[in-house]
Design an enzyme around this catalytic site. Structure first.
Site, PDB file in Angstrom:
ATOM      1  N   GLY A  81       0.852  -1.184   0.000  1.00 58.83           N
ATOM      2  CA  GLY A  81       0.000   0.000   0.000  1.00 58.83           C
ATOM      3  C   GLY A  81       0.879   1.222   0.000  1.00 58.83           C
ATOM      4  CB  CYS A 129       5.406  -3.999   0.247  1.00 52.89           C
ATOM      5  SG  CYS A 129       6.274  -2.468  -0.053  1.00 52.89           S
ATOM      6  CE1 TYR A 130       0.949   1.083   5.564  1.00 54.63           C
ATOM      7  CE2 TYR A 130      -0.599  -0.771   5.538  1.00 54.63           C
ATOM      8  CZ  TYR A 130      -0.196   0.456   6.050  1.00 54.63           C
ATOM      9  OH  TYR A 130      -0.934   1.045   7.040  1.00 54.63           O
ATOM     10  CG  HIS A 168       6.051  -5.707  -4.359  1.00 52.08           C
ATOM     11  ND1 HIS A 168       4.747  -5.581  -3.932  1.00 52.08           N
ATOM     12  CD2 HIS A 168       6.667  -4.551  -4.028  1.00 52.08           C
ATOM     13  CE1 HIS A 168       4.572  -4.402  -3.377  1.00 52.08           C
ATOM     14  NE2 HIS A 168       5.717  -3.746  -3.419  1.00 52.08           N
ATOM     15  CD  GLU A 172       3.263  -8.579  -5.244  1.00 51.39           C
ATOM     16  OE1 GLU A 172       3.982  -9.266  -4.493  1.00 51.39           O
ATOM     17  OE2 GLU A 172       2.992  -7.385  -5.009  1.00 51.39           O
ATOM     18  CB  SER A 197     -19.972  -9.259 -27.587  1.00 47.71           C
ATOM     19  OG  SER A 197     -18.902  -9.890 -26.883  1.00 47.71           O
ATOM     20  N   GLY A 198     -19.336 -12.241 -28.854  1.00 49.07           N
ATOM     21  CA  GLY A 198     -18.266 -12.951 -29.547  1.00 49.07           C
ATOM     22  C   GLY A 198     -16.934 -12.757 -28.847  1.00 49.07           C
ATOM     23  CG  ASP A 221     -14.794 -11.542 -20.401  1.00 46.03           C
ATOM     24  OD1 ASP A 221     -13.904 -12.412 -20.393  1.00 46.03           O
ATOM     25  OD2 ASP A 221     -14.585 -10.344 -20.142  1.00 46.03           O
ATOM     26  CE  LYS A 266     -10.413 -11.419 -21.293  1.00 45.74           C
ATOM     27  NZ  LYS A 266     -11.658 -10.637 -21.447  1.00 45.74           N
TER      28      LYS A 266
END
Ligand code: XMP
Length: 513
Positions: free
Chosen positions: A55, A82-83, A172, A174, A226-227, A230, A369
């Site tokens: 943060g 971190c934070y 970090h 990640e 929509s194609g 999602d 996603k």
């Protein structure tokens, strides 16, 4: 759904979504919750572990985010990043101060030395590069904690209280810049929290199909397809669950890419659902005739889209459920600040006002996603659909600069298809996040054979990005650009000049309109 859960407690850091994605990649389900979430609510989620995110604040300031101190006596393992690490140390009696000199304030790639006896670093090399971004310094670590990693400038890059299962890292893990960072997260999940890896899309599919069936029963379900990835995956999931009770309305506004409409229709042929393909090319083109202002194009398409959808929905009659393809990043981000409207986005997800229905179903609401794509594969959707790059709701209308005609749309479709083909044959289709052609309204003189031409200039655009909020222009090799250019001017009549867009976002946007 029965699976283990990890809570990612959000203190406002820029990589928080990434932390959650990493946890999911390790096969463990997690949810991002704001740090203000009451402890009872966190307890109700029955997590196996908690990760405190980074943060932007300094933990010693009164105004900084703090959690309910009872979280530390609950008995659930905590990893502070971190934070989050400083917060952990500070809350348990350590001392955190602003770094006195520049050497203790670390940013960027930093050589780091790990104690591999610590469960967090178990099985990893003893040295590696980590990605730092902190201006504060843990002057004293709390009682019970050992120092488990250091850098040249900083003696306490990581701390651990193995007995309580509390770990903190100043860097970090990640981000990709941290070597073996994902392995550290995996160690926390599997070695400390006792994760079993029960989060898979195969399971998710089975459970989602069952819960959708229980909810919908014999109701009617409507989905605007929509194609895009999602809405296609949401449609496939619903088709699998309720088959003929589902109606998918696919409005073909005539501004799709080459063969796109047919591809989408083919992909759904195997399910027994009601697939309504509305060929509305004429209708959209006549509304758009003579319009060249980008925002007006967007508005016209958005409104017309809703109108067409409404008409189709009326034909179906009573609808009980409307499906939307909302995904987890939208959920996490919603409600965060008011950004200036740069472009009015049109998205086929947002149609609830125009149809009467009982409830909205959002079957992808908790998925990232890459998980949505994986779910698509579980549902046997073809790879070209599952890996499809983003395509804007208004389609080619915002890639044709100036007024839109069918001839221009056809020209652009052909040129864009060549570009996509060549990118794929160069094996670049997954490393460039979005790439497409734009038909400009500039014409210029050229020479072909012995004759003069006066044709359109086509622009190629390719970007690399992780979130589409910022993007860099893709360094497509000259040979590939050359091949694309030669092919397009030879194969697509009406284009005699190709340019490549080398602007990043910002200051440009990804689309031209
Ligand atoms: P920009 O041009 O704003 O685009 O940098 C960012 C991303 O959003 C996509 N985009 C849209 N997507 N409806 C959509 O669903 C829209 O109206 C729309 N306009 C832009 C764009 O393709 C890029 O991926």
């Amino acid at each position: 759904m029965s699976h283990q859960t990890v809570i990612v407690l959000d203190f406002g850091g820029q990589y928080n979504q990434l932390i959650a994605r990493r946890v999911r990649e390790c096969g463990v389900y997690c949810e991002v919750k704001p740090y203000t979430t009451p402890l009872e609510d966190l307890k109700a989620m029955n997590p196996i572990g908690i990760i405190f995110t980074g943060g932007p604040n300094s933990v010693y300031l009164e105004t900084s985010p703090h959690v309910d101190g009872n979280i530390f006596t609950w008995g659930v393992p905590i990893l502070g990043i971190c934070y989050g690490c400083q917060h952990l140390a500070y809350s348990l009696g350590g001392q955190v101060t602003p770094a006195q000199d520049d050497s203790a304030r670390e940013y960027g790639k930093t050589p780091t030395y790990y104690d591999t006896k610590c469960r967090l670093f178990q099985g990893l090399p003893q040295t590696g590069v980590s990605w730092m971004s902190h201006g504060d310094y843990m002057a004293r670590v709390p009682e019970g904690f050992a120092l488990t990693a250091h850098s040249d400038a900083c003696p306490n890059v990581a701390i651990a209280d193995e007995a309580r299962g509390f770990y903190g890292v100043q860097f970090h893990p990640e981000v990709n810049h941290t070597e073996n960072g994902i392995q550290m997260i995996r160690n926390f999940l599997y070695e400390v929290c006792g994760a079993v890896g029960d989060w898979t899309m195969e399971d998710y599919k089975k459970t989602a199909v069952r819960t959708i069936r229980e909810k919908v029963r014999d109701g009617k379900v409507l989905l605007a397809l929509s194609g895009g990835v999602d809405s296609s995956v949401a449609a496939a999931l619903l088709a699998e669950a309720v088959g003929s009770q589902l109606t998918c309305v696919f409005v073909d506004h005539g501004l799709m890419r080459k063969n796109e409409g047919d591809e989408v229709q083919t992909a759904f042929a195997k399910w027994d659902l009601n697939f309504v393909r509305v060929d509305a090319e004429q209708r959209f083109l006549s509304k758009l005739a003579g319009v060249s202002e980008p925002e007006r194009k967007r508005k016209i398409i958005g409104e017309e889209f809703i109108r067409v959808f409404e008409e189709e929905a009326k034909k179906i009659g009573r609808v009980d459920y409307l499906v939307q393809g909302t995904i987890y990043p939208d959920v996490i981000e919603s409600g965060v600040g008011e950004a200036a409207v740069i472009k009015s986005h049109h998205n086929v997800g947002g149609l609830p006002d125009c149809v009467d229905f009982k409830e909205i179903i959002e079957p992808l609401r908790l998925l990232f996603k890459d998980e949505v794509r994986q779910l698509g594969r579980e549902l046997d959707l073809p790879e070209y659909l599952v890996m499809r790059q983003p395509f804007p709701g208004p389609g080619l209308a915002i890639r044709i600069i100036g007024d839109i005609t069918k001839e221009k749309a056809d020209l652009l479709r052909d040129a864009d298809a060549v570009f996509r083909e060549e990118i794929a044959s160069a094996g670049l289709q997954y490393s460039i996040n979005q790439y497409f052609a734009v038909l400009t309204d500039t014409r210029s003189v050229g020479v072909m054979g012995d004759g003069r031409t006066y044709d359109y200039t086509l622009a190629l655009r390719g970007v690399t990005t992780t979130d589409f909020m910022t993007a860099d222009w893709a360094r497509i090799p000259y040979e590939v650009l050359d091949k694309v250019s030669v092919r397009i001017v030879n194969e697509v009549k009406g284009i005699n000049r190709i340019v490549y867009d080398i602007t990043s976002k910002p200051p440009a946007t990804i689309e031209w309109e």
